[in-house]
Motif scaffolding. Structure first.
Motif, PDB file in Angstrom:
ATOM      1  N   GLN A  93       0.853  -1.191   0.000  1.00 21.67           N
ATOM      2  CA  GLN A  93       0.000   0.000   0.000  1.00 21.67           C
ATOM      3  C   GLN A  93       0.890   1.243   0.000  1.00 21.67           C
ATOM      4  O   GLN A  93       1.610   1.499   0.968  1.00 21.67           O
ATOM      5  N   ASP A  94       0.857   2.001  -1.101  1.00 21.20           N
ATOM      6  CA  ASP A  94       1.593   3.265  -1.217  1.00 21.20           C
ATOM      7  C   ASP A  94       3.077   3.110  -0.901  1.00 21.20           C
ATOM      8  O   ASP A  94       3.655   3.885  -0.130  1.00 21.20           O
ATOM      9  N   GLY A  95       3.705   2.075  -1.488  1.00 19.59           N
ATOM     10  CA  GLY A  95       5.132   1.885  -1.284  1.00 19.59           C
ATOM     11  C   GLY A  95       5.508   1.287   0.053  1.00 19.59           C
ATOM     12  O   GLY A  95       6.691   1.224   0.404  1.00 19.59           O
ATOM     13  N   ARG A  96       4.521   0.839   0.847  1.00 17.61           N
ATOM     14  CA  ARG A  96       4.779   0.227   2.150  1.00 17.61           C
ATOM     15  C   ARG A  96       4.002  -1.091   2.219  1.00 17.61           C
ATOM     16  O   ARG A  96       3.223  -1.422   1.322  1.00 17.61           O
ATOM     17  N   TRP A  97       4.217  -1.844   3.293  1.00 14.38           N
ATOM     18  CA  TRP A  97       3.443  -3.066   3.533  1.00 14.38           C
ATOM     19  C   TRP A  97       2.471  -2.811   4.677  1.00 14.38           C
ATOM     20  O   TRP A  97       2.868  -2.340   5.742  1.00 14.38           O
ATOM     21  N   THR A 126       1.935  -0.735   9.693  1.00 19.03           N
ATOM     22  CA  THR A 126       2.640  -0.554   8.426  1.00 19.03           C
ATOM     23  C   THR A 126       4.135  -0.692   8.646  1.00 19.03           C
ATOM     24  O   THR A 126       4.658  -0.306   9.693  1.00 19.03           O
ATOM     25  N   SER A 173       7.953  -0.263   6.294  1.00 15.17           N
ATOM     26  CA  SER A 173       8.531   0.189   5.042  1.00 15.17           C
ATOM     27  C   SER A 173       9.173  -0.982   4.310  1.00 15.17           C
ATOM     28  O   SER A 173       9.707  -1.913   4.925  1.00 15.17           O
TER      29      SER A 173
END
Length: 630
Positions: free
Chosen positions: A543-547, A615, A617
């Protein structure tokens, strides 16, 4: 031109000087506030340690009361020996005494105490009224002149009637033997005050008469603390007359207070020293700029002056005059232009226009260079100020963590282990041999010591998340999940839980801390399950460059108004006898996730279950060192 350059330098440097002074003033108030906060932190630690000592004494007095009452109460000689043996168990106690319900001492570790009547004392009346902890104000022994105070506790028979009062006489001069010396900043002192604002003990110790110990009228903060409120500020230290920054922390259980302080010069002197250095450096920069401006002006104004003289002569018609200008290229070209004036007025006018254009170009170049220097100086000063602020914040944060870890691992755990060990020894040796009330007291003491030890260990684990973490590396979350579930194998089997997961990614993280996050969240889902067996599912998606990870369960759920409170230290939503724990697990999870650059939150409906989201990174962070705040 020289004056204009000097004025320009003054205008450019004045705001920088004002900024440096303002930053140091702001730093002084910040250091002052930090020192006030540090005094309160130290005061709370000392209050905790001294309060535990008083409780240890009253627990011992409860054991004495149980031993000296009941059908198997010892004779007077045996009671005296028993009291004398108890004196050595705790530091700073000069004697244990036992009174009858009328306040007459009938057994004492000191023969001089026998027959003493204490029924009219405030502390005896407090014990008579049922107080579990009665502490006197500072007393002066008329025979020896020693300064002492009394800690007392009453014992009641099975019908609730007072059977007697056990009291300990504490030698105030021996309080230095206790583990109260919490690490303080340079020049720091702490004091214990009784309910009258009288100094009972100071560290470092100061020799004071009883009258010199009465500080209530000399220190306004004492009155505020005696009213039950923590306070901090400045005051005049009575023994020396110096101005200090202090804090006052009340001991609400029995009305005493703890005072801490340090000299105000310890806060202001380093800042003033730094300010003088910074102003000196800026003065050197300004002087260098002025010297450079003077040299530039000299190289321009002197040739320009000669050029002016020759130009006037040529303008007057003396065409035989020639201009010899050396140094600045532009001025030399201007001189050549004036030399060509002799060939004709038109050529002279054209050369004059070229010279004026060249001169304007020189001035523009100088102004541009001056502006560039101003910008560079301003950026440099801002970068220095920012780095200094970050370094101070980091140093203060690390110092707070080190202070906390030191108090928890040394000043709290060591005496707690001793108390717990002796209590467990008494429980094994005397269980069933004493009155039922004594067994119950011992059980309560052992259980309280165990819970306190668990709480300290959890606090240490929380503080070490940032200071003892490992470097981030490639971490297979599938293996992290397997380790966490393996650690919870017994709980999973006992509860009949079903734990499943979707495919989990490999990320850059601290694998050990990530196991702790999964273990805490899955363990909570098992602990707080409903009537049905626990069903827990772990999932992850980009999600948006993250997990974005999620841990979903079918447990009892959380009320929406408590969704943020559960991540605060020691916040429990249920009674301890229903769900065990210290209320620190989710705080540790939040601290670990924040160290990894993420955040954690919960979505829940009471009775239907909860889903914890967090979340992480997918990239390594630049500050993923194993030490520091992470």
């Amino acid at each position: 031109m020289r004056g204009l350059l000097f004025l320009l330098i003054g205008v450019a440097t004045a705001p920088l000087v004002a900024l440096v002074v303002a930053l140091h003033i702001d730093g002084y108030y910040e250091r002052f506030a930090d020192s006030e906060a540090a005094n309160l932190v130290v005061g709370r630690a000392i209050a905790l340690a001294f309060g535990e000592y008083v409780r240890d004494v009253t627990r011992q007095e409860a054991a004495i009361g149980s031993a000296l009452t009941g059908p198997q109460a010892p004779r007077a000689e045996e009671a005296t020996k028993y009291l004398a043996a108890n004196v050595a168990l705790l530091q700073a106690i000069s004697g244990f005494h036992w009174t009858n319900p009328q306040g007459e001492v009938v057994a004492s570790s000191d023969a001089r105490g026998l027959g003493l009547k204490v029924g009219g004392t405030p502390w005896f009346q407090a014990a008579l009224g049922g107080a579990n902890m009665a502490v006197s104000d500072l007393l002066e022994d008329p025979a020896t002149g020693k300064l002492t105070f009394v800690i007392a506790r009453g014992t009641r028979d099975e019908k609730g009637a007072l059977a007697g009062v056990a009291f300990a006489v504490i030698d105030a001069s021996r309080l230095g033997l206790l583990s109260l010396n919490v690490e303080q900043e340079t020049g720091g002192t702490f004091s214990l005050f009784d309910r009258q604002g009288t100094v009972v003990y100071t560290n470092p110790e100061i020799t004071l008469s009883l009258e010199e110990r009465r500080w209530l009228d000399k220190d306004p903060m004492i009155g505020v603390a005696l009213a039950g409120r923590e306070t901090s500020g400045t005051f005049i230290f009575p023994p020396t007359g110096e101005k200090r920054i202090g804090g006052r922390v009340p001991l609400r259980e029995f009305g005493w207070i703890v005072g801490t302080s340090r000299p105000i010069t310890d806060v202001s002197a380093p800042l003033f020293h730094t300010l003088l250095i910074d102003l000196g450096v800026m003065g050197a920069v300004v002087a260098g700029s002025a010297l450079l401006s003077g040299l530039i002006a000299r190289r321009i104004t002197r040739p320009a002056g000669r050029l002016r003289e020759e130009a006037l002569a040529i303008g007057a018609g003396n065409l035989d005059r020639r201009v010899d200008v050396r140094g600045v290229t532009e001025l030399a070209e201007l001189g050549d232009a004036f030399n060509h004036m002799a060939a004709g007025l038109k050529a002279a006018r054209e050369d004059r226009e070229k010279a004026q254009a060249a001169l304007q170009e020189v001035n523009a170049h100088l102004e541009q260079r001056t502006a560039e220097l101003e910008t560079s100086n301003r950026q440099l000063q801002e970068e220095i100020a920012e780095r200094k602020r970050v370094a101070e914040d980091l140093a203060r944060s690390n110092k707070d963590l080190e202070q906390f870890a030191y108090v928890a691992s040394h000043d709290l755990q060591e005496p707690l282990r001793i108390v717990s060990g002796y209590l467990q020894l008494i429980e094994r040796r005397y269980k069933g041999k004493l009155a039922a009330e004594a067994d119950e007291f011992i059980h309560f003491a052992v259980d309280g010591a165990a819970r306190m030890q668990s709480l300290i260990q959890d606090l240490l684990a929380y503080s070490r998340v940032g200071t003892q973490g490992r470097r981030f590396g490639p971490t297979d979350c599938e293996k992290v999940f397997e380790r966490a579930v393996g650690n919870l194998g017994r709980a999973v089997a006992d509860s009949g839980a079903t734990v499943t997961h979707d495919p989990l990614p490999t990320i850059l993280a601290d694998a050990t801390q990530l196991v702790q996050v999964f273990q805490n969240l899955i363990g909570n889902a098992i602990k707080f399950h409903g009537a049905a067996p626990p069903r827990i599912h772990v999932a992850a998606r980009p999600q948006d460059g993250r997990w974005l990870f999620s841990v979903r369960d079918n447990g009892i759920g959380v009320e929406p108004q408590y969704a943020e409170r559960i991540f605060i230290l020691f916040q429990r939503l249920h009674a301890r006898d229903k769900y065990a724990g210290t209320g620190i697990g989710l705080s540790v999870c939040q601290r670990i996730i924040e160290r990894h650059g993420g955040r954690i939150w919960v979505e829940s409906k009471p009775g239907e279950g909860s889903t914890f989201h967090f979340t992480l990174s997918s990239q390594a962070r630049s500050d993923n060192r194993g030490t520091g705040m992470g």
